[in-house]
Design a protein around this motif. Sequence first.
Motif, PDB file in Angstrom:
ATOM      1  N   SER A  38       0.838  -1.196   0.000  1.00 29.56           N
ATOM      2  CA  SER A  38       0.000   0.000   0.000  1.00 29.56           C
ATOM      3  C   SER A  38       0.872   1.245   0.000  1.00 29.56           C
ATOM      4  CB  SER A  38      -0.911   0.006   1.220  1.00 29.56           C
ATOM      5  OG  SER A  38      -0.121   0.047   2.397  1.00 29.56           O
ATOM      6  N   GLY A  39       0.280   2.349  -0.405  1.00 25.67           N
ATOM      7  CA  GLY A  39       0.992   3.620  -0.400  1.00 25.67           C
ATOM      8  C   GLY A  39       1.224   4.135  -1.801  1.00 25.67           C
ATOM      9  N   GLU A  43       6.456   6.073  -1.503  1.00 27.88           N
ATOM     10  CA  GLU A  43       6.490   5.231  -0.300  1.00 27.88           C
ATOM     11  C   GLU A  43       6.931   3.813  -0.648  1.00 27.88           C
ATOM     12  OE1 GLU A  43       2.964   7.371   2.315  1.00 27.88           O
ATOM     13  OE2 GLU A  43       2.411   5.876   0.825  1.00 27.88           O
ATOM     14  N   ARG A  47      10.296   1.861   0.698  1.00 29.55           N
ATOM     15  CA  ARG A  47      10.140   0.573   1.377  1.00 29.55           C
ATOM     16  C   ARG A  47      11.022  -0.489   0.706  1.00 29.55           C
ATOM     17  NH1 ARG A  47       4.465  -0.211   1.144  1.00 29.55           N
ATOM     18  NH2 ARG A  47       4.448   1.526   2.578  1.00 29.55           N
ATOM     19  N   ALA A  60       4.107  -0.435   6.567  1.00 29.47           N
ATOM     20  CA  ALA A  60       3.457   0.695   5.909  1.00 29.47           C
ATOM     21  C   ALA A  60       2.955   1.658   6.972  1.00 29.47           C
ATOM     22  CB  ALA A  60       2.308   0.220   5.048  1.00 29.47           C
TER      23      ALA A  60
END
Length: 190
Positions: A38-39, A43, A47, A60
Amino acid sequence: MNKRPELDKTLDEKTFRSYYYLKEELAAFCRANRLPASGNKMELTERIAEYLSTGEIKAAKTVKKVKKEITQISEESLIEPDFVCSEKHRAFFKERIGNSFSFNVQFQKWLKANAGKTYAEAVEAYHKILAEKKNRPAEIDAQFEYNAYISAFFKDNPGKSLQQAIKCWNYKKSMPGSHSYEMSDLSALK
């Protein structure tokens, strides 16, 4: 032309960061390697870079939004913290500004940064943003590399076609390093 390496666990962080990957590719890598998928693109990139560098899975960021029910909006109403564009907001602004109203990026940013101000001030800000927009080009956020590239391409090459711009973009994104437009990218058209 350099061939872009496959996005897999064998890449080092520096190599990963020097190439362009689509958000869909980043999310697929995350899912395949049990990382949160997600993101936004930035992001996901951070990650994955952390994972490639340390082998650690970075959680997250969770943002818990408390949805406040908006019953009525007036010019004296205060802009809510954690503002979210809704149909009630759209109706209010269309009534005050006209059917040409839209939640453009600059106005959304203004609304989110100005919680506690009145909606009358928001209407004024909208008109000011539109006036400023006519005098200067819109800023393109960092995660929209393609849009920024195409915009810069046409600024330097007004007589060129979109197909030529895309050909140069495809060349550029396959190369390591910056994905910003440079005149030397025109070599892809030869």
